[in-house]
Write a protein that holds these residues in place. Structure first.
Motif, mmCIF file in Angstrom:
data_model
loop_
_atom_site.group_PDB
_atom_site.id
_atom_site.type_symbol
_atom_site.label_atom_id
_atom_site.label_comp_id
_atom_site.label_asym_id
_atom_site.label_seq_id
_atom_site.Cartn_x
_atom_site.Cartn_y
_atom_site.Cartn_z
ATOM 1 N N GLU A 46 0.984 -1.130 0.193
ATOM 2 C CA GLU A 46 0.187 0.002 -0.243
ATOM 3 C C GLU A 46 0.923 1.133 -0.026
ATOM 4 N N ARG A 47 0.460 2.148 -0.940
ATOM 5 C CA ARG A 47 1.363 3.528 -0.974
ATOM 6 C C ARG A 47 1.221 4.261 0.403
ATOM 7 N N ILE A 48 2.209 4.892 0.771
ATOM 8 C CA ILE A 48 2.351 5.707 2.110
ATOM 9 C C ILE A 48 2.586 7.203 1.244
ATOM 10 N N THR A 49 1.676 8.106 1.715
ATOM 11 C CA THR A 49 1.932 9.419 1.028
ATOM 12 C C THR A 49 2.692 10.239 1.894
ATOM 13 N N SER A 50 2.968 11.451 1.495
ATOM 14 C CA SER A 50 3.893 12.361 2.096
ATOM 15 C C SER A 50 2.906 12.873 3.405
ATOM 16 N N GLU A 51 1.628 12.855 3.183
ATOM 17 C CA GLU A 51 0.610 13.327 4.287
ATOM 18 C C GLU A 51 0.789 12.303 5.360
ATOM 19 N N LEU A 80 -8.532 9.535 18.931
ATOM 20 C CA LEU A 80 -8.436 8.140 18.939
ATOM 21 C C LEU A 80 -8.530 7.646 17.534
ATOM 22 N N GLU A 81 -9.230 8.465 16.729
ATOM 23 C CA GLU A 81 -9.340 8.089 15.214
ATOM 24 C C GLU A 81 -7.938 8.215 14.499
ATOM 25 N N ALA A 82 -7.382 9.448 14.853
ATOM 26 C CA ALA A 82 -6.021 9.800 14.443
ATOM 27 C C ALA A 82 -4.940 8.812 14.944
ATOM 28 N N TYR A 83 -5.057 8.281 15.971
ATOM 29 C CA TYR A 83 -4.421 7.190 16.829
ATOM 30 C C TYR A 83 -4.208 5.834 15.960
ATOM 31 N N ARG A 84 -5.395 5.505 15.753
ATOM 32 C CA ARG A 84 -5.876 4.507 14.731
ATOM 33 C C ARG A 84 -4.993 4.500 13.571
ATOM 34 N N HIS A 85 -5.225 5.603 12.856
ATOM 35 C CA HIS A 85 -4.672 5.842 11.532
ATOM 36 C C HIS A 85 -3.059 5.710 11.794
ATOM 37 N N PHE A 86 -2.600 6.432 12.816
ATOM 38 C CA PHE A 86 -1.151 6.321 13.113
ATOM 39 C C PHE A 86 -0.642 5.043 13.113
ATOM 40 N N GLU A 87 -1.311 3.951 13.838
ATOM 41 C CA GLU A 87 -0.972 2.743 13.878
ATOM 42 C C GLU A 87 -0.925 1.933 12.576
ATOM 43 N N LYS A 88 -2.033 2.294 11.804
ATOM 44 C CA LYS A 88 -2.153 1.414 10.635
ATOM 45 C C LYS A 88 -0.875 2.042 9.781
ATOM 46 N N LYS A 93 4.416 0.852 7.244
ATOM 47 C CA LYS A 93 5.708 1.278 7.044
ATOM 48 C C LYS A 93 6.813 -0.105 7.434
ATOM 49 N N LYS A 94 6.247 -0.788 8.553
ATOM 50 C CA LYS A 94 7.033 -1.727 8.960
ATOM 51 C C LYS A 94 7.017 -2.839 7.993
ATOM 52 N N ILE A 95 5.776 -3.130 7.349
ATOM 53 C CA ILE A 95 5.876 -4.338 6.437
ATOM 54 C C ILE A 95 6.524 -3.768 5.179
ATOM 55 N N ASN A 96 6.486 -2.731 4.713
ATOM 56 C CA ASN A 96 7.083 -2.107 3.637
ATOM 57 C C ASN A 96 8.559 -2.055 3.815
ATOM 58 N N ASN A 97 9.093 -1.964 4.900
ATOM 59 C CA ASN A 97 10.641 -2.126 5.079
ATOM 60 C C ASN A 97 11.209 -3.478 5.109
ATOM 61 N N ILE A 98 10.280 -4.551 6.018
ATOM 62 C CA ILE A 98 10.772 -5.949 6.019
ATOM 63 C C ILE A 98 10.910 -6.560 4.743
ATOM 64 N N PHE A 99 9.815 -6.045 3.904
ATOM 65 C CA PHE A 99 9.610 -6.901 2.471
ATOM 66 C C PHE A 99 10.077 -6.157 1.377
ATOM 67 N N THR A 124 -0.680 -2.213 -11.562
ATOM 68 C CA THR A 124 -1.636 -2.811 -10.633
ATOM 69 C C THR A 124 -1.477 -3.202 -9.442
ATOM 70 N N SER A 125 -2.543 -3.062 -8.485
ATOM 71 C CA SER A 125 -2.069 -3.556 -7.055
ATOM 72 C C SER A 125 -2.450 -4.878 -6.739
ATOM 73 N N ALA A 126 -1.535 -5.542 -6.053
ATOM 74 C CA ALA A 126 -1.830 -6.684 -5.526
ATOM 75 C C ALA A 126 -1.428 -6.823 -3.791
ATOM 76 N N SER A 127 -1.586 -5.451 -3.316
ATOM 77 C CA SER A 127 -1.191 -5.756 -2.031
ATOM 78 C C SER A 127 -2.016 -6.364 -0.979
ATOM 79 N N SER A 128 -3.405 -6.493 -1.136
ATOM 80 C CA SER A 128 -3.922 -7.464 -0.413
ATOM 81 C C SER A 128 -3.622 -9.002 -0.434
ATOM 82 N N ALA A 129 -3.653 -9.534 -1.816
ATOM 83 C CA ALA A 129 -3.039 -10.635 -1.994
ATOM 84 C C ALA A 129 -1.823 -11.160 -1.501
#
Length: 457
Positions: A46-51, A80-88, A93-99, A124-129
């Motif tokens: 999944e793409r992580i934007t500058s925002e 709380l919603e911002a925190y959930r987005h922060f965790e996501k 970022k962790k997954i993208n870095n490891i893989f 084309t995206s296959a991030s979920s798969a």
């Protein structure tokens, strides 16, 4: 199902593009042959934007030293919603870095390569798969104490994703930069080794079905990597090279041993599953040290640590993990040998008569090691492979191995299976691991007993 004629007609072909030299040369060769090529890059993350990056940095300042949301902010729904987005985002970022070693080059680079070749480019995206079929499967294997080769799962996902785009792009074939031959034999497709004696990708295509392979073109099968490298210089001599390809392959091998994967595993399993226990040395059951959870270790691991920071046994590796009780055993690498590989889930390509022992070679997918010996197919679909010469090392349950008619170019793939165990015969008994101290004493005692006399009646 209809097979393609030997002389290929001009077709519209989807070429899987990852920014490497092999996919670039694949596209160039097919275009030179007069085909209409379409470059397609598959994004696995999944793409992580500058925002998103900015939000993560800003939100870190609000958290406690333990990384939690302060008590006074927990009643604020917006926080709380911002925190959930922060965790996501932090998780992504962790997954993208490891893989990262499994990721393609940047879209900009691949777009430039396609422009230089003169073909259109799509993403084309296959991030979920990818998370479901590669990451989750890898972590599940770690938890189950079996070996998983994510490179095979990723290759299968690439092929199936490209195949799924045929109708949308009005194409008739797909192509990749794999080094392997696909040949129609008696209404099915058989894999054969490429012309390059070193580079062999047959094991990466073993999960592809006949329907998919009927639409697959592999132009590099007839070339050696040295020839591909020379052709690649005609695309872009400055940025396309074998060096980058080999660097990523090396990083992929190291990623499996990454300590960060332990953190991912923590998130995938229930806390009740984690068992704190002891690491033992297989040779004499002596204690190497304590550990805080069996999920932090994997079969074949050499750089393992103990919770109490005791030094590990020099030149040793993890060879057994009891997931239900948490016992872990290490063995000295120099003592590990095998002469038989036991396998299951055998897929027979029926290119030779397997009703009797088959003299052939087997190639281990995770290491590329090849062994000469005899293949025996049992009635229940299981197999065993006896090596001509005893080999050093050990291979673990879940790894794949491929059987070939010879060890060289154009060797036909006889079939493939999953390893159940490897081992050796000692006094006529099969052992997965070397005899430990207790077993050696029992054997010596048994041999010292006087044999019963045969009276003949």
């Amino acid at each position: 199902m209809q097979f393609a004629k030997k002389e290929m007609k001009k077709e519209r072909i989807i070429v899987g593009m990852d920014g490497g030299i092999d996919s670039a040369v694949t596209a160039l060769l097919l275009k030179k042959q007069g085909h209409e090529c379409i470059g397609v890059n598959i994004s696995f993350f999944e793409r992580i934007t500058s925002e998103d990056e900015s939000l993560v940095e800003q939100f870190k300042a609000k958290l406690t030293p333990e990384g939690q949301l302060p008590e006074e902010l927990r009643g604020d729904e917006e926080q709380l919603e911002a925190y959930r987005h922060f965790e996501k985002i932090s998780w992504l970022k962790k997954i993208n870095n490891i893989f990262a070693p499994w990721a393609s080059e940047s879209e900009e680079r691949i777009r430039d390569i396609c422009r230089l070749i003169g073909i259109p480019f799509y993403v084309t995206s296959a991030s979920s798969a990818f998370e479901e079929r590669v990451i989750s499967k890898l972590l599940e294997g770690r938890v189950a104490g079996v070996w998983v080769n994510p490179t095979i799962d990723k290759a299968t996902l690439v092929l199936e994703t490209l195949y799924s785009k045929l109708a949308a792009l009005k194409a008739t074939k797909i192509a990749t930069g794999h080094y392997c031959k696909v040949t129609p034999v008696q209404n099915r497709f058989v894999l054969s080794a490429p012309n390059d004696p070193i580079k062999n990708d047959c094991h990466l295509l073993i999960e592809a079905n006949d329907e998919l392979m009927s639409h697959l073109i592999l132009p590099l099968a007839d070339l050696k990597t040295s020839e591909v490298d020379k052709i690649g210089q005609h695309v872009d001599s400055k940025t396309i090279s074998r060096t980058e390809h080999d660097r990523k392959a090396s990083l992929r091998a190291k990623a499996y041993a990454s300590e960060e994967i332990i953190e991912l595993t923590d998130r995938y399993i229930a806390p009740s599953f984690i068992k704190e226990n002891t690491i033992y040395l297989h040779d004499d059951d002596s204690v190497v040290g304590e550990h805080k959870g069996q999920h932090q270790y994997y079969l074949g691991q050499t750089q393992y640590k103990t919770f109490d920071n005791k030094p590990k046994v020099p030149d040793s590796k993890i060879v057994s993990i009891n997931m239900s009780r948490g016992f872990i055993y290490a063995a000295k690498a120099k003592e590990l040998t095998f002469e038989r590989i036991v396998g299951n889930h055998f897929v027979n390509y029926e290119v030779v008569d397997t009703s009797k022992p088959v003299e052939c070679y087997c190639r281990i997918s995770s290491t590329g090691d090849a062994y000469k010996g005899n293949l025996y197919l049992l009635n229940n679909g299981n197999i065993y492979f006896d090596l001509d010469d005893k080999a050093s090392g050990i291979h673990f349950r879940g790894d794949h191995f491929v059987f070939l008619t010879k060890n060289g170019p154009s060797a036909k793939v006889i079939g493939h299976a999953k390893i159940f165990q490897t081992g050796q015969f000692i006094e006529g008994e099969f052992y997965r691991l070397p005899l430990n101290k207790k077993q050696k004493e029992e054997n010596e005692e048994a041999q010292s007993r006087p044999k019963k006399r045969e009276l003949g009646f």
